[in-house]
Scaffold this motif. Structure first.
Motif, PDB file in Angstrom:
ATOM      1  N   THR A 308      63.809  93.090 -29.822  1.00 49.60           N
ATOM      2  CA  THR A 308      62.427  92.686 -30.092  1.00 49.60           C
ATOM      3  C   THR A 308      62.368  91.234 -30.539  1.00 49.60           C
ATOM      4  O   THR A 308      61.490  90.483 -30.120  1.00 49.60           O
ATOM      5  N   VAL A 309      63.314  90.836 -31.385  1.00 49.13           N
ATOM      6  CA  VAL A 309      63.362  89.443 -31.834  1.00 49.13           C
ATOM      7  C   VAL A 309      63.582  88.517 -30.638  1.00 49.13           C
ATOM      8  O   VAL A 309      62.921  87.471 -30.504  1.00 49.13           O
ATOM      9  N   ARG A 310      64.474  88.902 -29.755  1.00 48.30           N
ATOM     10  CA  ARG A 310      64.745  88.089 -28.562  1.00 48.30           C
ATOM     11  C   ARG A 310      63.485  87.950 -27.702  1.00 48.30           C
ATOM     12  O   ARG A 310      63.185  86.878 -27.181  1.00 48.30           O
ATOM     13  N   ALA A 311      62.735  89.038 -27.562  1.00 49.71           N
ATOM     14  CA  ALA A 311      61.506  89.001 -26.773  1.00 49.71           C
ATOM     15  C   ALA A 311      60.470  88.092 -27.422  1.00 49.71           C
ATOM     16  O   ALA A 311      59.756  87.343 -26.739  1.00 49.71           O
ATOM     17  N   ILE A 312      60.356  88.127 -28.747  1.00 49.14           N
ATOM     18  CA  ILE A 312      59.406  87.262 -29.463  1.00 49.14           C
ATOM     19  C   ILE A 312      59.788  85.798 -29.283  1.00 49.14           C
ATOM     20  O   ILE A 312      58.934  84.943 -29.011  1.00 49.14           O
ATOM     21  N   TYR A 313      61.065  85.509 -29.401  1.00 52.15           N
ATOM     22  CA  TYR A 313      61.503  84.117 -29.318  1.00 52.15           C
ATOM     23  C   TYR A 313      61.394  83.541 -27.904  1.00 52.15           C
ATOM     24  O   TYR A 313      61.117  82.353 -27.741  1.00 52.15           O
ATOM     25  N   SER A 314      61.593  84.360 -26.869  1.00 56.65           N
ATOM     26  CA  SER A 314      61.583  83.792 -25.518  1.00 56.65           C
ATOM     27  C   SER A 314      61.061  84.728 -24.439  1.00 56.65           C
ATOM     28  O   SER A 314      60.423  84.275 -23.486  1.00 56.65           O
ATOM     29  N   GLY A 315      61.333  86.010 -24.540  1.00 55.28           N
ATOM     30  CA  GLY A 315      61.015  86.930 -23.457  1.00 55.28           C
ATOM     31  C   GLY A 315      59.541  87.019 -23.131  1.00 55.28           C
ATOM     32  O   GLY A 315      59.148  87.013 -21.948  1.00 55.28           O
ATOM     33  N   HIS A 316      58.685  87.108 -24.153  1.00 54.96           N
ATOM     34  CA  HIS A 316      57.250  87.212 -23.907  1.00 54.96           C
ATOM     35  C   HIS A 316      56.718  85.954 -23.227  1.00 54.96           C
ATOM     36  O   HIS A 316      55.911  86.029 -22.288  1.00 54.96           O
ATOM     37  N   ALA A 317      57.144  84.793 -23.697  1.00 55.17           N
ATOM     38  CA  ALA A 317      56.686  83.534 -23.105  1.00 55.17           C
ATOM     39  C   ALA A 317      57.192  83.398 -21.674  1.00 55.17           C
ATOM     40  O   ALA A 317      56.459  82.930 -20.785  1.00 55.17           O
ATOM     41  N   ARG A 318      58.437  83.802 -21.431  1.00 54.96           N
ATOM     42  CA  ARG A 318      58.995  83.685 -20.082  1.00 54.96           C
ATOM     43  C   ARG A 318      58.178  84.519 -19.091  1.00 54.96           C
ATOM     44  O   ARG A 318      57.869  84.078 -17.979  1.00 54.96           O
ATOM     45  N   LYS A 319      57.788  85.727 -19.504  1.00 50.95           N
ATOM     46  CA  LYS A 319      57.000  86.597 -18.633  1.00 50.95           C
ATOM     47  C   LYS A 319      55.576  86.067 -18.477  1.00 50.95           C
ATOM     48  O   LYS A 319      55.044  85.995 -17.367  1.00 50.95           O
ATOM     49  N   LEU A 320      54.951  85.677 -19.574  1.00 49.23           N
ATOM     50  CA  LEU A 320      53.565  85.196 -19.543  1.00 49.23           C
ATOM     51  C   LEU A 320      53.423  83.955 -18.687  1.00 49.23           C
ATOM     52  O   LEU A 320      52.490  83.836 -17.883  1.00 49.23           O
ATOM     53  N   LEU A 321      54.343  83.016 -18.845  1.00 54.06           N
ATOM     54  CA  LEU A 321      54.251  81.724 -18.176  1.00 54.06           C
ATOM     55  C   LEU A 321      55.006  81.674 -16.854  1.00 54.06           C
ATOM     56  O   LEU A 321      55.061  80.628 -16.211  1.00 54.06           O
ATOM     57  N   LYS A 322      55.619  82.827 -16.500  1.00 54.79           N
ATOM     58  CA  LYS A 322      56.356  82.940 -15.235  1.00 54.79           C
ATOM     59  C   LYS A 322      57.448  81.881 -15.143  1.00 54.79           C
ATOM     60  O   LYS A 322      57.579  81.159 -14.138  1.00 54.79           O
ATOM     61  N   LEU A 323      58.231  81.784 -16.215  1.00 53.11           N
ATOM     62  CA  LEU A 323      59.319  80.822 -16.280  1.00 53.11           C
ATOM     63  C   LEU A 323      60.592  81.455 -15.733  1.00 53.11           C
ATOM     64  O   LEU A 323      60.905  82.603 -16.021  1.00 53.11           O
ATOM     65  N   GLY A 324      61.345  80.690 -14.952  1.00 52.45           N
ATOM     66  CA  GLY A 324      62.589  81.202 -14.420  1.00 52.45           C
ATOM     67  C   GLY A 324      63.729  80.995 -15.392  1.00 52.45           C
ATOM     68  O   GLY A 324      63.566  80.517 -16.502  1.00 52.45           O
ATOM     69  N   GLY A 325      64.912  81.394 -14.981  1.00 51.44           N
ATOM     70  CA  GLY A 325      66.103  81.140 -15.790  1.00 51.44           C
ATOM     71  C   GLY A 325      66.241  82.095 -16.939  1.00 51.44           C
ATOM     72  O   GLY A 325      65.624  83.142 -17.008  1.00 51.44           O
ATOM     73  N   GLY A 326      67.082  81.711 -17.862  1.00 44.44           N
ATOM     74  CA  GLY A 326      67.381  82.524 -19.030  1.00 44.44           C
ATOM     75  C   GLY A 326      67.874  81.646 -20.132  1.00 44.44           C
ATOM     76  O   GLY A 326      67.486  80.495 -20.247  1.00 44.44           O
ATOM     77  N   GLU A 327      68.784  82.170 -20.924  1.00 40.28           N
ATOM     78  CA  GLU A 327      69.280  81.393 -22.060  1.00 40.28           C
ATOM     79  C   GLU A 327      70.117  80.235 -21.559  1.00 40.28           C
ATOM     80  O   GLU A 327      71.148  80.422 -20.901  1.00 40.28           O
ATOM     81  N   ASN A 328      69.678  79.019 -21.854  1.00 31.63           N
ATOM     82  CA  ASN A 328      70.432  77.833 -21.440  1.00 31.63           C
ATOM     83  C   ASN A 328      70.556  76.839 -22.561  1.00 31.63           C
ATOM     84  O   ASN A 328      70.811  75.685 -22.354  1.00 31.63           O
ATOM     85  N   CYS A 329      70.386  77.340 -23.789  1.00 33.87           N
ATOM     86  CA  CYS A 329      70.424  76.444 -24.944  1.00 33.87           C
ATOM     87  C   CYS A 329      71.179  77.153 -26.048  1.00 33.87           C
ATOM     88  O   CYS A 329      70.977  78.340 -26.291  1.00 33.87           O
ATOM     89  N   GLU A 330      72.054  76.448 -26.696  1.00 35.83           N
ATOM     90  CA  GLU A 330      72.813  77.059 -27.793  1.00 35.83           C
ATOM     91  C   GLU A 330      71.877  77.436 -28.938  1.00 35.83           C
ATOM     92  O   GLU A 330      70.940  76.700 -29.252  1.00 35.83           O
ATOM     93  N   ALA A 331      72.137  78.550 -29.568  1.00 29.67           N
ATOM     94  CA  ALA A 331      71.352  78.986 -30.720  1.00 29.67           C
ATOM     95  C   ALA A 331      71.580  78.052 -31.883  1.00 29.67           C
ATOM     96  O   ALA A 331      72.649  77.483 -32.050  1.00 29.67           O
TER      97      ALA A 331
END
Length: 332
Positions: A308-331
């Motif tokens: 759920t934390v992962r979805a809040i940080y990136s997953g929801h935005a990726r789906k909403l904004l139709k962004l490609g790719g995945g994790e490409n940045c160090e935490a």
């Protein structure tokens, strides 16, 4: 853990010059317009694990002189093109929400098509009021009809409270900058007006993004929905219907210090599936974002599981904004 930042800002040189020329060098009572560059922004993103930022123009927007539609159209077009040019130089790091010259109706309708078809904007940032004309006002129906036709994302950003036709009137508690308190109240005014005017129900294809974890909406839903029946508002949604809309038509970002307290009010009216990460950079300094980031990490993990934390940080935005790719940045 990767983050996608949906609430952060840009200070392009042309827009900054217009602000200084038209009396907004200390916007909303703040000391100054912050310094910004794509390099400094990307440096902070790398430090915090932000893979992409959807930048936008913040208050006072692009309508900088009352009753001057021609100037507003010029500033809006130039500013949107500035954002497009900067994002084009860093396509893997930046997208943008375009501005509109509200309350100019014709200019805004034209800019919607231009920004989507030629500049490839991710959506639009609208101030909560445009010289006192609040989102949800009937005067803006033609603009919202166009946004609805384009199935647009509308990011609502607070600005200083204003009465129509009285942009320069003294504001209550003017000794405090508007972002400190008034921004939360203006967000609440705008969302309430969108709901009670029926604008949300009439425009089913618009997705609304609300700043600052819902501002002060949560404790007021029962009050304004019950009052709506007394005053015969255009829409008499129940509190439960408003909450359902929040879970289906709205997203809420985590900019603006939602931990440790504000998040709990939000969770009374919506849920984790509608949360997005936001930093509010550069109007919130990088050092403070880093400090608040640690508090946010702990707060989210106290409330939710890792997925759920992962979805809040990136997953929801990726789906909403139709962004490609995945994790490409160090935490961070």
């Amino acid at each position: 853990m990767e983050r996608i930042d949906t609430h952060c800002h840009i200070v392009p040189p042309g827009w900054k010059r217009y602000n200084e020329e038209y009396g907004f060098s200390q916007p909303d009572g703040m000391p100054a317009i912050p310094e910004w560059s794509p390099e400094s922004h990307i440096s902070l993103m790398d430090k915090l694990g932000i893979s992409e930022s959807i930048v936008s123009i913040t208050s006072p927007g692009t309508y900088l002189q009352a009753n001057n539609h021609e100037l507003a159209r010029k500033i809006t077009r130039e500013t949107n093109e500035e954002l497009h040019e900067i994002c084009s130089r860093y396509p893997s790091r930046f997208g943008f929400f375009a501005s509109l010259p509200l309350p100019d109706i014709e200019g805004s309708i034209a800019e919607i098509d231009y920004a989507l078809d030629h500049l490839h904007a991710s959506g639009f940032t609208l101030m909560t009021n445009a010289h006192g004309v609040y989102l949800g006002d009937n005067d803006l129906d033609a603009v919202f009809k166009k946004l609805n036709e384009r199935k647009a994302i509308v990011f609502m950003h607070p600005t200083t409270c204003s009465a129509a036709g009285d942009f320069n009137s003294p504001k209550p508690l003017n000794q405090y900058p508007s972002p400190m308190l008034e921004f939360f109240f203006d967000t609440t005014r705008a969302v309430t007006n969108l709901l009670l005017s029926g604008s949300v129900e009439r425009h089913q294809n618009i997705t609304f993004l609300v700043s600052h974890c819902g501002a002060v909406l949560p404790p007021l839903i029962e009050r304004f929905t019950n009052f709506a029946t007394i005053i015969n508002a255009s829409s008499t949604l129940s509190a439960e219907q408003v909450k359902e809309l929040f879970k289906t038509r709205f997203y809420f970002d985590l900019a603006g210090f939602p931990f440790p307290d504000l998040i709990h009010g939000y969770l009374r009216v919506s849920d984790a599936s509608r949360l997005l990460y936001g930093s509010d950079y550069p109007y919130t300094p990088g050092s403070l974002i880093e400090k608040q980031g640690a508090i946010m990490d702990k707060g989210l993990r106290d409330l939710f599981d890792e997925d759920t934390v992962r979805a809040i940080y990136s997953g929801h935005a990726r789906k909403l904004l139709k962004l490609g790719g995945g994790e490409n940045c160090e935490a961070a």
